[in-house]
Enzyme design. Sequence first.
Site, PDB file in Angstrom:
ATOM      1  N   GLU A  45       0.737  -1.456  -0.027  1.00  0.00           N
ATOM      2  CA  GLU A  45       0.063   0.172  -0.016  1.00  0.00           C
ATOM      3  C   GLU A  45       0.851   1.234   0.385  1.00  0.00           C
ATOM      4  O   GLU A  45       1.797   1.223   0.718  1.00  0.00           O
ATOM      5  CB  GLU A  45      -0.641  -0.272   1.051  1.00  0.00           C
ATOM      6  CG  GLU A  45      -1.790   1.082   1.297  1.00  0.00           C
ATOM      7  CD  GLU A  45      -2.412   0.908   2.745  1.00  0.00           C
ATOM      8  OE1 GLU A  45      -3.107   0.147   3.261  1.00  0.00           O
ATOM      9  OE2 GLU A  45      -3.076   2.656   3.069  1.00  0.00           O
ATOM     10  N   ARG A  49       0.640  10.274   0.380  1.00  0.00           N
ATOM     11  CA  ARG A  49       0.761  11.506   0.673  1.00  0.00           C
ATOM     12  C   ARG A  49       1.912  12.267   0.554  1.00  0.00           C
ATOM     13  O   ARG A  49       2.105  13.313   1.560  1.00  0.00           O
ATOM     14  CB  ARG A  49       1.061  10.954   2.193  1.00  0.00           C
ATOM     15  CG  ARG A  49      -0.212  10.616   3.083  1.00  0.00           C
ATOM     16  CD  ARG A  49       0.349   9.807   4.736  1.00  0.00           C
ATOM     17  NE  ARG A  49      -0.877   8.645   4.645  1.00  0.00           N
ATOM     18  CZ  ARG A  49      -0.624   7.964   5.837  1.00  0.00           C
ATOM     19  NH1 ARG A  49      -0.033   8.394   6.673  1.00  0.00           N
ATOM     20  NH2 ARG A  49      -1.630   7.148   5.918  1.00  0.00           N
ATOM     21  N   LYS A 133     -10.227  -1.921   5.586  1.00  0.00           N
ATOM     22  CA  LYS A 133      -9.576  -1.869   6.869  1.00  0.00           C
ATOM     23  C   LYS A 133      -9.596  -1.276   8.255  1.00  0.00           C
ATOM     24  O   LYS A 133     -10.690  -0.592   8.204  1.00  0.00           O
ATOM     25  CB  LYS A 133      -9.213  -0.403   5.859  1.00  0.00           C
ATOM     26  CG  LYS A 133      -7.565  -0.218   7.192  1.00  0.00           C
ATOM     27  CD  LYS A 133      -7.166   1.126   5.414  1.00  0.00           C
ATOM     28  CE  LYS A 133      -5.716   2.010   6.958  1.00  0.00           C
ATOM     29  NZ  LYS A 133      -4.879   3.027   6.257  1.00  0.00           N
TER      30      LYS A 133
HETATM   31  C1  3PG Z   1      -1.796   4.082   7.305  1.00  0.00           C
HETATM   32  O1  3PG Z   1      -2.074   4.973   6.758  1.00  0.00           O
HETATM   33  O2  3PG Z   1      -2.653   2.546   7.424  1.00  0.00           O
HETATM   34  C2  3PG Z   1      -0.947   4.295   8.912  1.00  0.00           C
HETATM   35  O3  3PG Z   1      -0.316   5.020   8.620  1.00  0.00           O
HETATM   36  C3  3PG Z   1      -0.347   2.716   9.311  1.00  0.00           C
HETATM   37  O4  3PG Z   1      -0.099   2.865  10.364  1.00  0.00           O
HETATM   38  P1  3PG Z   1       1.090   2.645  11.333  1.00  0.00           P
HETATM   39  O5  3PG Z   1       1.812   3.302  10.728  1.00  0.00           O
HETATM   40  O6  3PG Z   1       0.852   3.093  13.032  1.00  0.00           O
HETATM   41  O7  3PG Z   1       1.665   1.144  10.588  1.00  0.00           O
END
Ligand code: 3PG
Length: 212
Positions: A45, A49, A133
């Site tokens: 994924e 951003r 999700k």
């Molecule tokens: C996302 O966008 O899914 C999160 O930023 C991932 O979460 P994590 O950085 O806590 O793993």
Amino acid sequence: MSGADPRVRAVLKLAPVVPVFTPDAIDDAVQVAQALFRGGLPVIEVTLRTPTAMAAIKAMVEAVPDAVIGAGTVLDAGQMEQVKAIGGRFAVSPGATDRLYAAARDTDLPFLPGVATSSELMRGLEQGLDTFKFFPAVQAGGTAMLSAWNGPFGDVRFCPTGGIGAQTAAQFLHLPNVLCVGGSWLTTRELLAARDWTGIERLAREAAVLAG
Ligand code: 3PG
């Protein structure tokens, strides 16, 4: 549940962990895709951003065609269309709106929307989806929340993401309603700054054998 897009579950069953990667330099993004894929994690994924994110996805798709590269942090219909156009295989969003559900249908892109409450989940079910999700997973109730949801929503499956790391992933993977977990621990800022592709591959290798 009949009618839901079976491609979403098929993607989430490919590996126990979906690395969440925020790209910067495009060449580095290709290295990351290769390292994760070599380590045994074919589903990635890539969050939208950074200004380079779309170009990074395109380059990763071209460089590692056997990987299943999708976009995360998809917030609007325009992004959904662009992801499809550049060869992204799925779209993930932190939450969902009626417009985003409609855009996923219109673009025919497998869509994994984020949910954090029962009502959000029920709205997703009304849209015909059966896989979500759970975001932000730890902050929104963690494994206890997923266990509670397995009662009323026993047919639904999740990819919990948010606050999960190498040490805690297995706790989620043990749950019957979890297909895989997402997380950014494989592509931390430090690893990326050091361009430590071997380190990323090693973390991927460890994550790829995590079992539910
Ligand atoms: C996302 O966008 O899914 C999160 O930023 C991932 O979460 P994590 O950085 O806590 O793993």
